[in-house]
Design an enzyme around this catalytic site. Sequence first.
Site, mmCIF file in Angstrom:
data_model
loop_
_atom_site.group_PDB
_atom_site.id
_atom_site.type_symbol
_atom_site.label_atom_id
_atom_site.label_comp_id
_atom_site.label_asym_id
_atom_site.label_seq_id
_atom_site.Cartn_x
_atom_site.Cartn_y
_atom_site.Cartn_z
ATOM 1 N N GLU A 98 27.100 69.145 7.144
ATOM 2 C CA GLU A 98 26.671 68.544 8.405
ATOM 3 C C GLU A 98 26.603 67.034 8.205
ATOM 4 O OE1 GLU A 98 26.606 69.977 11.155
ATOM 5 O OE2 GLU A 98 25.621 68.477 12.393
ATOM 6 N N GLU B 15 30.038 60.173 15.123
ATOM 7 C CA GLU B 15 30.412 60.483 13.739
ATOM 8 C C GLU B 15 31.907 60.777 13.609
ATOM 9 O OE1 GLU B 15 25.914 62.051 13.417
ATOM 10 O OE2 GLU B 15 27.494 63.561 13.228
ATOM 11 N N ASP C 20 21.673 69.545 14.819
ATOM 12 C CA ASP C 20 21.515 70.464 13.679
ATOM 13 C C ASP C 20 21.419 71.906 14.164
ATOM 14 O OD1 ASP C 20 21.392 68.172 12.163
ATOM 15 O OD2 ASP C 20 19.208 68.086 12.256
HETATM 16 P P1 8BR Z 1 23.318 64.828 16.923
HETATM 17 O O1 8BR Z 1 21.869 65.067 16.667
HETATM 18 O O2 8BR Z 1 24.192 65.276 15.805
HETATM 19 O O3 8BR Z 1 23.653 63.483 17.447
HETATM 20 O O4 8BR Z 1 23.685 65.841 18.126
HETATM 21 C C1 8BR Z 1 23.084 65.753 19.330
HETATM 22 C C2 8BR Z 1 23.672 66.818 20.241
HETATM 23 O O5 8BR Z 1 22.633 67.318 21.034
HETATM 24 C C3 8BR Z 1 24.716 66.290 21.230
HETATM 25 O O6 8BR Z 1 26.000 66.385 20.695
HETATM 26 C C4 8BR Z 1 24.544 67.212 22.422
HETATM 27 O O7 8BR Z 1 25.454 68.286 22.318
HETATM 28 C C5 8BR Z 1 23.144 67.763 22.254
HETATM 29 N N1 8BR Z 1 22.220 67.342 23.331
HETATM 30 C C6 8BR Z 1 21.660 66.140 23.596
HETATM 31 BR BR1 8BR Z 1 21.857 64.600 22.647
HETATM 32 N N2 8BR Z 1 20.877 66.145 24.682
HETATM 33 C C7 8BR Z 1 20.931 67.408 25.133
HETATM 34 C C8 8BR Z 1 20.350 68.053 26.255
HETATM 35 N N3 8BR Z 1 19.586 67.387 27.087
HETATM 36 N N4 8BR Z 1 20.608 69.380 26.446
HETATM 37 C C9 8BR Z 1 21.411 70.053 25.581
HETATM 38 N N5 8BR Z 1 22.013 69.480 24.512
HETATM 39 C C10 8BR Z 1 21.783 68.178 24.288
HETATM 40 C C1 GLC Z 2 18.754 62.909 9.802
HETATM 41 C C2 GLC Z 2 17.514 62.043 9.780
HETATM 42 C C3 GLC Z 2 16.273 62.844 10.084
HETATM 43 C C4 GLC Z 2 16.457 63.685 11.339
HETATM 44 C C5 GLC Z 2 17.763 64.434 11.313
HETATM 45 C C6 GLC Z 2 18.013 65.077 12.635
HETATM 46 O O1 GLC Z 2 18.725 63.819 8.755
HETATM 47 O O2 GLC Z 2 17.381 61.430 8.525
HETATM 48 O O3 GLC Z 2 15.166 61.997 10.224
HETATM 49 O O4 GLC Z 2 15.401 64.592 11.461
HETATM 50 O O5 GLC Z 2 18.839 63.586 11.024
HETATM 51 O O6 GLC Z 2 19.304 65.543 12.727
#
Ligand code: 8BR
Ligand code: GLC
Length: 491
Positions: free
Chosen positions: A281, A312, A470
């Site tokens: 991830e 990313e 995640d």
């Molecule tokens: P990262 O934490 O890897 O950036 O991923 C965030 C993901 O959360 C986004 O790609 C999106 O798919 C999802 N997301 C977000 Br931001 N806001 C959301 C919401 N309000 N409802 C559902 N999914 C959401």
């Molecule tokens: C990264 C950050 C952490 C956060 C996580 C969420 O690992 O370091 O603080 O909780 O991303 O995806």
Amino acid sequence: MDLAEWDQRHRDAFYSVKEALPYLEGVFVAYNSNIDAIKHLNEEDLAKLLELFEDAEIQKRISAYPREINEALDFLARLMISMRDGKAAEVPTYTAETHEWLKGHLGFDYARMGGQAGIIANLLAHLGLKKVVAYVPWLSEEQAGYFASSEGLFHPKVEGGKVFLKHPREAYKPGIDSKVNWILEYSKDLEVSCGGNSFKVPRDNRLIVSSRPKWLRLDMDKEVYEQLDSLGPIDGAMLSGYQMIKEEYEDGTTYKDYVANSVRAIEKLKSLNSELRIHVELTSIQNRVIRKAILEDIVAGHVHSLGLDTVEVANALNVLGHEELAYAVIRKGENGIMALYQGAVQLLEDLSLERVHVHCLGFYICALAKGHPLTLKEHRDSLLFASSLAATQALEGKIESMDEAEAGLEVPVSEKGLEDLENFKLYCIGRKLCSPDEFEYGYIYGPDHDAVIVPSKVVSKPKATVGIGDAISAGAFAAMLAKMKQKWAGK
Ligand code: 8BR
Ligand code: GLC
């Protein structure tokens, strides 16, 4: 594309994956867990922060684009950039003063489990997996307290040179400190006025200030490495936290040592079970040398699956020498669905992967190498299961059981996501990647890869955004593993 049909597919997928999950024996999750101090910023908080500095100073620091937080102004500049673009970012800080400054000038609303591995381990345990083995090289007593109390959650504990599996709360290393990250969440439409510049935040997102204390080492204890087989049986591993690796350490070691150790651990895991799948991830990695090393030396040729968000994808393409494609992804954001798809396929090829899962706000794309043991329908079910988990996480801010996870089924599929897919349809059909009917199912058949693309559920006012990515990656990967096991069991 029909919204009601996709809602129904989400529902069917959820129950079908729920049935498959008990086929999983175990999942290994490493390396990063920390405590997230979460603060939801409002206009007042911002005004207070902005008052502390001259506008011109802030603007100058914004142009300098700091990649580390050495002082408060670096923090403010990166916060402004993240809010202006609505883009998530994670910026490291190597000084404890940042923590003190944020505590004194801002404070936080609540603390919870952070770090991809910590979040993923808790989620999988809450979903009722038989066995989740977490491994965090810096598991402090305080950190251990943030792990779910589930019976199926374990952490290796070395006693008299031997490795035992215990609950994380009985497996911490005494006398070590905790890693605390600051999560600054902001909401769509927040008005920001900084000097002559005023803007409205385009979407909910966050900036992460990631603490990197000196003692942090992305490594595996010798005994755990040597006795990895005692953690089994394991069907898959989800690995993350490589962004913590530094170019150079005070003891003379360099990132190359940590990269080599990471690869050794991956190879050892694979040697335990020839069917084992490994997912990495990704997250925001500011240092380009490290980002490149993670992709080319740890991921490429060693792991099967990669999970990442839009920013990313762009950052990964950039260090792999695809600047133009990276630019197309970042410029168009989630509207650049063609660029995202091409980006996912490029990563699949460049890094010799079996699967690349890109999650965006409104849809997910999963590029697949030909010959994968599952059908595209089974992959689609895995993605839709993940979309329901994301909706629950956004809606409730937590998922503590499979029953709780069902709440996401009530969230509608994103209309905007469906619209984005409609725009992508012509591209796919024009290039003979699929027929109009196949596209309606979300199936794409490239010359040297396949892909699944689904609209996802989006919550209009999320509790918080941190950790949703995640949940998506873990949900989809665990679902895929479970479907594979179910298939092999002949069920
Ligand atoms: P990262 O934490 O890897 O950036 O991923 C965030 C993901 O959360 C986004 O790609 C999106 O798919 C999802 N997301 C977000 Br931001 N806001 C959301 C919401 N309000 N409802 C559902 N999914 C959401
Ligand atoms: C990264 C950050 C952490 C956060 C996580 C969420 O690992 O370091 O603080 O909780 O991303 O995806």
